[in-house]
Structure formats: C-alpha cells, structure tokens
Design a protein around this motif. Structure first.
Motif, PDB file in Angstrom:
ATOM      1  N   TRP A   1      -1.884   2.504  -6.105  1.00  0.00           N
ATOM      2  CA  TRP A   1      -3.222   2.482  -6.716  1.00  0.00           C
ATOM      3  C   TRP A   1      -4.298   2.387  -5.641  1.00  0.00           C
ATOM      4  O   TRP A   1      -5.362   3.005  -5.767  1.00  0.00           O
ATOM      5  CB  TRP A   1      -3.346   1.330  -7.700  1.00  0.00           C
ATOM      6  CG  TRP A   1      -2.680   1.585  -9.011  1.00  0.00           C
ATOM      7  CD1 TRP A   1      -1.558   0.984  -9.495  1.00  0.00           C
ATOM      8  CD2 TRP A   1      -3.078   2.537  -9.997  1.00  0.00           C
ATOM      9  NE1 TRP A   1      -1.236   1.494 -10.727  1.00  0.00           N
ATOM     10  CE2 TRP A   1      -2.152   2.450 -11.059  1.00  0.00           C
ATOM     11  CE3 TRP A   1      -4.123   3.457 -10.083  1.00  0.00           C
ATOM     12  CZ2 TRP A   1      -2.250   3.248 -12.202  1.00  0.00           C
ATOM     13  CZ3 TRP A   1      -4.219   4.257 -11.220  1.00  0.00           C
ATOM     14  CH2 TRP A   1      -3.296   4.145 -12.267  1.00  0.00           C
ATOM     15  N   LEU A   2      -4.019   1.631  -4.588  1.00  0.00           N
ATOM     16  CA  LEU A   2      -4.976   1.528  -3.484  1.00  0.00           C
ATOM     17  C   LEU A   2      -5.137   2.883  -2.792  1.00  0.00           C
ATOM     18  O   LEU A   2      -6.268   3.331  -2.526  1.00  0.00           O
ATOM     19  CB  LEU A   2      -4.505   0.471  -2.484  1.00  0.00           C
ATOM     20  CG  LEU A   2      -5.415   0.224  -1.272  1.00  0.00           C
ATOM     21  CD1 LEU A   2      -6.779  -0.284  -1.718  1.00  0.00           C
ATOM     22  CD2 LEU A   2      -4.765  -0.771  -0.314  1.00  0.00           C
ATOM     23  N   ALA A   3      -4.010   3.549  -2.522  1.00  0.00           N
ATOM     24  CA  ALA A   3      -4.053   4.868  -1.875  1.00  0.00           C
ATOM     25  C   ALA A   3      -4.737   5.891  -2.771  1.00  0.00           C
ATOM     26  O   ALA A   3      -5.532   6.718  -2.300  1.00  0.00           O
ATOM     27  CB  ALA A   3      -2.633   5.330  -1.542  1.00  0.00           C
ATOM     28  N   GLY A   4      -4.460   5.818  -4.075  1.00  0.00           N
ATOM     29  CA  GLY A   4      -5.109   6.728  -5.016  1.00  0.00           C
ATOM     30  C   GLY A   4      -6.610   6.527  -5.065  1.00  0.00           C
ATOM     31  O   GLY A   4      -7.379   7.487  -5.147  1.00  0.00           O
ATOM     32  N   THR A   5      -7.031   5.258  -4.996  1.00  0.00           N
ATOM     33  CA  THR A   5      -8.462   4.942  -5.011  1.00  0.00           C
ATOM     34  C   THR A   5      -9.151   5.475  -3.764  1.00  0.00           C
ATOM     35  O   THR A   5     -10.234   6.068  -3.836  1.00  0.00           O
ATOM     36  CB  THR A   5      -8.671   3.421  -5.117  1.00  0.00           C
ATOM     37  OG1 THR A   5      -8.050   2.934  -6.317  1.00  0.00           O
ATOM     38  CG2 THR A   5     -10.157   3.078  -5.151  1.00  0.00           C
ATOM     39  N   VAL A   6      -8.518   5.277  -2.606  1.00  0.00           N
ATOM     40  CA  VAL A   6      -9.095   5.769  -1.349  1.00  0.00           C
ATOM     41  C   VAL A   6      -9.197   7.291  -1.375  1.00  0.00           C
ATOM     42  O   VAL A   6     -10.237   7.873  -1.015  1.00  0.00           O
ATOM     43  CB  VAL A   6      -8.246   5.304  -0.141  1.00  0.00           C
ATOM     44  CG1 VAL A   6      -8.727   5.977   1.136  1.00  0.00           C
ATOM     45  CG2 VAL A   6      -8.311   3.793  -0.003  1.00  0.00           C
ATOM     46  N   HIS A   7      -8.114   7.946  -1.808  1.00  0.00           N
ATOM     47  CA  HIS A   7      -8.121   9.412  -1.899  1.00  0.00           C
ATOM     48  C   HIS A   7      -9.238   9.896  -2.816  1.00  0.00           C
ATOM     49  O   HIS A   7      -9.984  10.834  -2.485  1.00  0.00           O
ATOM     50  CB  HIS A   7      -6.770   9.902  -2.419  1.00  0.00           C
ATOM     51  CG  HIS A   7      -6.806  11.297  -2.950  1.00  0.00           C
ATOM     52  ND1 HIS A   7      -6.842  12.411  -2.142  1.00  0.00           N
ATOM     53  CD2 HIS A   7      -6.824  11.770  -4.237  1.00  0.00           C
ATOM     54  CE1 HIS A   7      -6.872  13.509  -2.886  1.00  0.00           C
ATOM     55  NE2 HIS A   7      -6.871  13.139  -4.157  1.00  0.00           N
ATOM     56  N   SER A   8      -9.360   9.258  -3.976  1.00  0.00           N
ATOM     57  CA  SER A   8     -10.368   9.681  -4.947  1.00  0.00           C
ATOM     58  C   SER A   8     -11.779   9.439  -4.438  1.00  0.00           C
ATOM     59  O   SER A   8     -12.681  10.253  -4.661  1.00  0.00           O
ATOM     60  CB  SER A   8     -10.151   8.944  -6.268  1.00  0.00           C
ATOM     61  OG  SER A   8     -10.982   9.466  -7.279  1.00  0.00           O
ATOM     62  N   LEU A   9     -11.979   8.320  -3.749  1.00  0.00           N
ATOM     63  CA  LEU A   9     -13.306   8.040  -3.176  1.00  0.00           C
ATOM     64  C   LEU A   9     -13.682   9.089  -2.140  1.00  0.00           C
ATOM     65  O   LEU A   9     -14.847   9.529  -2.076  1.00  0.00           O
ATOM     66  CB  LEU A   9     -13.316   6.639  -2.546  1.00  0.00           C
ATOM     67  CG  LEU A   9     -13.382   5.455  -3.507  1.00  0.00           C
ATOM     68  CD1 LEU A   9     -13.211   4.146  -2.748  1.00  0.00           C
ATOM     69  CD2 LEU A   9     -14.703   5.445  -4.285  1.00  0.00           C
ATOM     70  N   VAL A  10     -12.711   9.500  -1.327  1.00  0.00           N
ATOM     71  CA  VAL A  10     -12.972  10.527  -0.313  1.00  0.00           C
ATOM     72  C   VAL A  10     -13.364  11.837  -0.983  1.00  0.00           C
ATOM     73  O   VAL A  10     -14.364  12.479  -0.611  1.00  0.00           O
ATOM     74  CB  VAL A  10     -11.735  10.730   0.583  1.00  0.00           C
ATOM     75  CG1 VAL A  10     -11.912  11.959   1.480  1.00  0.00           C
ATOM     76  CG2 VAL A  10     -11.485   9.493   1.427  1.00  0.00           C
ATOM     77  N   GLN A  11     -12.573  12.250  -2.000  1.00  0.00           N
ATOM     78  CA  GLN A  11     -12.870  13.494  -2.700  1.00  0.00           C
ATOM     79  C   GLN A  11     -14.240  13.447  -3.377  1.00  0.00           C
ATOM     80  O   GLN A  11     -15.017  14.408  -3.307  1.00  0.00           O
ATOM     81  CB  GLN A  11     -11.793  13.761  -3.756  1.00  0.00           C
ATOM     82  CG  GLN A  11     -10.411  14.019  -3.208  1.00  0.00           C
ATOM     83  CD  GLN A  11     -10.256  15.406  -2.613  1.00  0.00           C
ATOM     84  OE1 GLN A  11     -10.575  16.407  -3.232  1.00  0.00           O
ATOM     85  NE2 GLN A  11      -9.788  15.473  -1.379  1.00  0.00           N
TER      86      GLN A  11
END
Length: 291
Positions: free
Chosen positions: A141-151
């Motif tokens: 979930w942390l990695a998904g959040t970081v990825h989504s914030l970048v996008q």
C-alpha cells in the motif's frame, strides 16, 4: 490544473439505446462484483481454518477488486444515465493508479507466498507468518501510494488551458496529458518509466516464482502437484491490471476483471467452495425453520 478544472468524457457511446443496455449490463456486473468479493472477504475473516497467509492475501485481493471497480464503474454508470459527463480528474486518477499498482504488487507477493509454501515447506511457518504478511501488505500500500502520487503529480503539474474533452469514460494519465498546453515529452517519459519499472519488475518476479515452482513439482506426488497447480493457476489466471486507454480493453480491466477474480478464486479453491456451500445450506435451513 491551470484554467481547466474539470474534464468532459465522451463516454462509451452516444447511442441512447446502447447506453441503456450498457447501464443495465454494467450495473448487474458491478453488483455481482461487490457481492462476490464481499462474500470471499467475509468467509475468510469469519472462518478460523482460513486464517492462513494465502487466504489473508486472497481477502486483500478481493478488497482491492472492490475498490478498483468502484473508482470507475459508478461514474461510468452515471455518465450512461445522465448527459452530464464531467469530473474533477485528480481524485479518480490517484485512486485508479493506487489500486492498480496495489493489485500488481499483491499478485507478486502471492506468487512469492506460493513459492515458499511449495519449495520450502519446512521454513514456511517462520518465513510467512502473519506478522510478515501484514508488513508485506503495508509495504504494497505504501509503494502503491508513492507510485500513484508520482503519476498524479507529473500529470497535474502540466498546464491545461483547453480543450477538456477526453475520449474515454474515466480519467487516466495518457488521454489527460494529451490535452496539456505544454510540451509533454519529458513528462511522458517519466510516467512510462515509473509504470514500466513496477510492471516489468513484478512480471519478472512472477515468471521466476512460477518457473521455480513448476520445476520443483516434479519431485512431488501426483496429488501434491494437482493441489499446487490448482492454487498457482488460480493466481496466474487473475488478469493483470492494465493502464490501457482503449475503451474496450479498459472496460475489461475495470469492470470484467474484478468480477472474474472471485469466481476464479472460488471455483478453483475447494476449501472456500465447500465453506460457502455449507454457509448457504445453513442459511436455507434457518430460513425454512423461521417460516
């Protein structure tokens, strides 16, 4: 987003007959998606014998499918029912990529779980205890959040001054950045690199895990191979999440895939299937007694 704060969707079709048919079909599919995935989650949570890492991850997959479908389908149904097809893109774009990335990472974790269970069964209780499982889910979930914030950040930092019409039924990065008033070459490279790194890494990890599993199954009994293959195929058959902009492909990944996942997991898993059958029989028995 500069002067443009909302985008207008063209939707799936402008034919009112098809809109009504699509609305009825996708409404039924969305309800089935919710019911199927909720049933799996409730069955796993309230059945003590299913308190294992595999079913813990499976319940998380059902939760992600519910969230992933709910990001796009309700808005699509609204667009089919009403003429107004506008949306503030930021929230939908963020959650779309969050749940898509979370699902890809979870499938990779599930592959690793099966690898340890089949190839190192004696070490499995120590390697994949519930504390480790919770930590892995937190990391995804942390990695998904970081990825989504970048996008999301790479998308909203661009200037949008019109037009604001998207030939789709939901807000995604590729069709949005096409509407930017500035040069998007560098931004496009960064976005593709970010997504590609995650997708390629997870794909290679999946292939490596299941390749090792297939080779290790040669040493097991026929029954052991059957059970292992049944479980692995259930995971491998779950369609991977795509960020495609094509409408037909997008419908498959945002509407059909979350619907298929619970059926794939249930039909290929004897334990869940038997427990759901017992629960159904008990409900029928209680209903008949109350009459």
């Amino acid at each position: 987003m500069g002067e443009v704060t909302q985008f207008v969707f063209l939707g799936l079709t402008d034919n009112w007959v098809l809109e009504i048919l699509f609305f009825m079909a996708f409404s039924a599919m969305y309800v089935l998606t919710l019911r199927g995935n909720i049933l799996i989650m409730v069955t796993i949570v309230f059945t003590p014998c299913l308190s294992t890492p595999m079913y813990f991850f499976l319940s998380n997959l059902s939760f992600i499918d519910i969230c992933h479908s709910s990001v796009t389908v309700p808005k699509m149904l609204e667009g089919l029912l009403f003429d107004r097809k506008t949306i503030s893109c930021i929230a939908q774009l963020f959650f779309l990529h969050l749940f898509a990335c979370a699902e890809i990472l979870l499938l990779t974790i599930m592959a690793y779980d099966r690898y340890v269970a089949i190839c190192a069964p004696l070490h499995y209780p120590n390697v994949m205890n519930m504390r480790v499982c919770v930590q892995l889910v937190f990391v995804l979930w942390l990695a998904g959040t970081v990825h989504s914030l970048v996008q999301t950040f790479l998308t909203i930092r661009l200037s949008y001054c019109g037009p604001n019409v998207i030939d789709s039924y939901f807000c995604n990065v590729p069709p949005v950045i096409k509407l930017a008033c500035t040069d998007t070459c560098l931004t496009g490279i960064l976005i593709v690199s970010n997504r590609g790194t995650i997708s390629l890494s997870c794909f290679l990890a999946l292939v490596a895990s299941y390749t090792i599993i297939l080779f290790s199954l040669r040493k097991q009994s026929a029954e052991g191979r059957r059970k292992a293959l049944s479980t692995c195929l259930a995971h491998f058959m779950v369609p991977d999440t795509s960020f495609s902009t094509d409408k037909l492909v997008s419908v498959f990944y945002t509407v059909v895939t979350p619907l298929l996942n619970p059926f794939i997991d249930t039909l290929r898993n004897e334990e869940i299937k038997n427990i759901i059958m017992v629960i159904s029989l008990m409900r029928v028995k209680v209903r008949n007694q109350n009459r």
